[in-house]
Design an enzyme around this catalytic site. Structure first.
Site, PDB file in Angstrom:
ATOM      1  N   ASN A 127      -2.910  -1.675  -3.442  1.00  0.00           N
ATOM      2  CA  ASN A 127      -3.439  -1.022  -4.635  1.00  0.00           C
ATOM      3  C   ASN A 127      -2.345  -0.576  -5.608  1.00  0.00           C
ATOM      4  OD1 ASN A 127      -5.833   0.331  -5.966  1.00  0.00           O
ATOM      5  ND2 ASN A 127      -4.491   2.084  -5.660  1.00  0.00           N
ATOM      6  N   SER A 150      -6.945  12.099  -8.987  1.00  0.00           N
ATOM      7  CA  SER A 150      -7.833  12.702  -7.986  1.00  0.00           C
ATOM      8  C   SER A 150      -8.245  14.108  -8.416  1.00  0.00           C
ATOM      9  CB  SER A 150      -7.131  12.773  -6.624  1.00  0.00           C
ATOM     10  OG  SER A 150      -7.155  11.531  -5.967  1.00  0.00           O
ATOM     11  N   GLN A 197       4.050  15.822  -0.787  1.00  0.00           N
ATOM     12  CA  GLN A 197       2.835  15.994  -1.586  1.00  0.00           C
ATOM     13  C   GLN A 197       2.780  17.377  -2.235  1.00  0.00           C
ATOM     14  OE1 GLN A 197       0.455  13.220  -1.249  1.00  0.00           O
ATOM     15  NE2 GLN A 197      -0.266  14.023  -3.176  1.00  0.00           N
ATOM     16  N   LYS A 199      -1.569  16.122   3.976  1.00  0.00           N
ATOM     17  CA  LYS A 199      -1.648  14.691   4.270  1.00  0.00           C
ATOM     18  C   LYS A 199      -2.333  14.531   5.621  1.00  0.00           C
ATOM     19  CE  LYS A 199      -0.339  10.871   2.143  1.00  0.00           C
ATOM     20  NZ  LYS A 199      -0.404  10.645   0.688  1.00  0.00           N
ATOM     21  N   GLY A 214      -7.611   8.604  -0.355  1.00  0.00           N
ATOM     22  CA  GLY A 214      -7.146   7.436   0.379  1.00  0.00           C
ATOM     23  C   GLY A 214      -5.632   7.330   0.366  1.00  0.00           C
ATOM     24  N   ASP A 215      -5.113   6.415   1.184  1.00  0.00           N
ATOM     25  CA  ASP A 215      -3.691   6.095   1.242  1.00  0.00           C
ATOM     26  C   ASP A 215      -3.624   4.706   1.873  1.00  0.00           C
ATOM     27  OD1 ASP A 215      -0.921   7.531   0.865  1.00  0.00           O
ATOM     28  OD2 ASP A 215      -0.737   6.537   2.793  1.00  0.00           O
ATOM     29  N   LYS A 265      -4.464  19.149  -0.915  1.00  0.00           N
ATOM     30  CA  LYS A 265      -4.836  17.865  -1.524  1.00  0.00           C
ATOM     31  C   LYS A 265      -3.832  16.821  -1.086  1.00  0.00           C
ATOM     32  CE  LYS A 265      -7.336  15.370  -4.320  1.00  0.00           C
ATOM     33  NZ  LYS A 265      -7.363  14.372  -3.230  1.00  0.00           N
ATOM     34  N   THR A 280      -2.134   5.339  -9.577  1.00  0.00           N
ATOM     35  CA  THR A 280      -0.773   5.467  -9.047  1.00  0.00           C
ATOM     36  C   THR A 280       0.147   4.433  -9.683  1.00  0.00           C
ATOM     37  OG1 THR A 280      -1.694   6.250  -6.952  1.00  0.00           O
ATOM     38  CG2 THR A 280       0.622   5.615  -6.956  1.00  0.00           C
ATOM     39  N   LYS A 317       4.939  17.125  -5.323  1.00  0.00           N
ATOM     40  CA  LYS A 317       4.319  16.155  -6.233  1.00  0.00           C
ATOM     41  C   LYS A 317       3.122  16.786  -6.942  1.00  0.00           C
ATOM     42  CE  LYS A 317       3.546  12.092  -4.520  1.00  0.00           C
ATOM     43  NZ  LYS A 317       2.935  10.966  -3.773  1.00  0.00           N
TER      44      LYS A 317
END
Length: 449
Positions: free
Chosen positions: A244, A381, A114, A129, A168-169, A93, A213, A117
């Protein structure tokens, strides 16, 4: 660099050798390994079966060509990436980033971060990622669509709701996710809603995902301030970025009574002595897609724009770097400390350089590392995946309530782990160890794979 435990130094040396020319990845691995000496001393079993070495090596790295045509029919070639770092806790993820700076080292650093996290959220998700060196700026909707379709035409074979679930990123928002999901659906002939997150509400998206976030970072910093009997009320706050993460950090800070003084984009920053007008920022960035310099022109009195420079020259009580990696330097940290900053919360991934982190910690500034503070996006997510799996849709308030509980849980895990390992108040160490232990326990249970 800080001295590592002698058992860990050979691991770092091998990471540096094997991943030459990838400084962001080296930085991320070093920062985690610094925290693990205390863990190895207390739990020597974690040094067995090359556990740490395996955690530092991605399970799979995918690099591919992305051909696409612009509106004039000219052919372009970009490079696509997906680093599936660790799946001990669940399907991979992590987001997809479209930006000219993207390379395999950047994607590996992000995937490594990630992994920890995602572990901190307590949700059953692994770490990954992806992205491309494609620059979406100035491109038409049709060009964006053609690029996204070409990108996912290769990547789709590596995805699935039980395999790998991107989101997304930077450079990838709802529009891009929609185009990628449409092409995935077309290629597979399946409506597999849980394969991508950050989707639109009309086709399986989660309420509060867009805000998650920024909101999550603010919840974490709120909990951190509370350990010293403090709140956001009446505090001056500086938020870097105007995408964002920054927008919804500002929104939640304002709801908690904080006064946001400044925000930025890659060209410069704007300061508003009356407090940032968030509706105007949203109009400029989300509707017009223009530069933040427009803010000062449209707002007029009390607002001014500084081209280039450092947003961290603006005096504040709380700093929330929410733009990109390594944006807040040692020089910036010294300026912030001199101006009386009391807390820093990382909304972006690794936005604070190692020397800046050290300056904050030595000055007694509360410091929230991104792998903990900005985990709200991936947590929501995972909540979107949960809704997709159950064919359900939650209200905004339901989702935000879950997010608040998750973020406070992450804060408490970091705080308590730091205390347990003899470093009270060190959220960097607490986050690294808490995330590592959860991943390590799962990897030990699964055997040498």
């Amino acid at each position: 660099m800080v001295h590592l435990d002698e058992k860990l130094q050979p691991i770092l040396t091998e990471v540096l050798r094997r991943n030459a020319g990838e400084p962001e990845f080296h930085q991320a691995v070093h920062e985690v390994l610094e925290s693990l000496g205390r863990v190895i001393a207390k739990r020597p079993e974690y040094a067995e079966q090359a556990l740490i070495e395996r955690i530092c090596e991605p399970e799979r790295q995918i690099i591919f060509r992305v051909p696409w045509a612009d509106d004039k029919g000219r052919a372009h070639i970009n490079r696509g990436f997906r680093v599936q770092f660790n799946s001990a806790l669940g399907p991979y993820k992590g987001g997809i980033r479209f930006h000219p700076s993207v390379n395999v080292g950047i994607i590996k650093f992000l995937g490594f971060e990630q992994t920890f996290k995602n572990a901190l959220t307590g949700m059953p998700i692994g770490g990954a990622k992806g992205g491309s060196d494609f620059d979406p700026k100035g491109r038409s909707d049709a060009e964006i669509m053609r690029f996204c379709q070409s990108f996912i035409t290769e990547l789709y074979r590596h995805l699935g709701e039980y395999t790998d679930v991107p989101a997304g990123d930077i450079g990838v928002g709802g529009r891009e996710i929609g185009y990628m999901f449409g092409q995935y659906k077309r290629l597979t002939n399946r409506y597999e809603a849980g394969v991508l997150t950050g989707k639109g509400l009309s086709y399986g998206g989660s309420r509060a995902r867009k805000e998650a976030t920024g909101y999550g970072n603010t919840y974490f910093v709120q909990s951190m301030l509370a350990t010293r009997g403090l709140t956001f009320e009446g505090r001056k706050v500086v938020v870097s970025g105007s995408g964002n993460v920054a927008i919804y950090t500002m929104e939640k800070v304002q709801s908690f009574g904080g006064k946001v003084m400044a925000c930025s984009d890659s060209n410069g920053y704007v300061v508003d002595e009356n407090g940032i007008d968030l509706d105007l920022v949203k109009e400029i960035k989300e509707v017009r897609r223009e530069r933040i310099s427009e803010y000062a022109r449209l707002k007029g009195t009390g607002a001014h724009y500084i081209a280039g420079g450092s947003i961290w020259d603006v005096s504040c009580d709380v700093a929330m770097p929410s733009a990109t990696q390594n944006e807040l330097t040692g020089k910036d940290a010294r300026t912030l400390v001199k101006n009386g900053v009391i807390a820093v919360g990382e909304g972006a991934n690794m936005p604070t350089t190692p020397d800046a982190v050290k300056i904050f910690q030595e000055a007694g500034v509360l410091f929230a590392p991104g792998k903990a503070a900005n985990a709200g996006g991936v947590a929501t997510s995972a909540l979107e995946m949960q809704q997709n799996a159950s064919r359900d849709s939650w209200t905004f308030d339901q989702t935000e309530a879950r997010l608040a509980v998750i973020m406070r849980g992450i804060h408490d895990a970091c705080y308590e782990t730091a205390e347990e390992y003899g470093a009270p108040g060190d959220y960097v160490l607490g986050a690294n160890i808490a995330g590592f232990v959860r991943v390590a326990e799962a990897m030990r249970a699964l055997g040498l794979i």
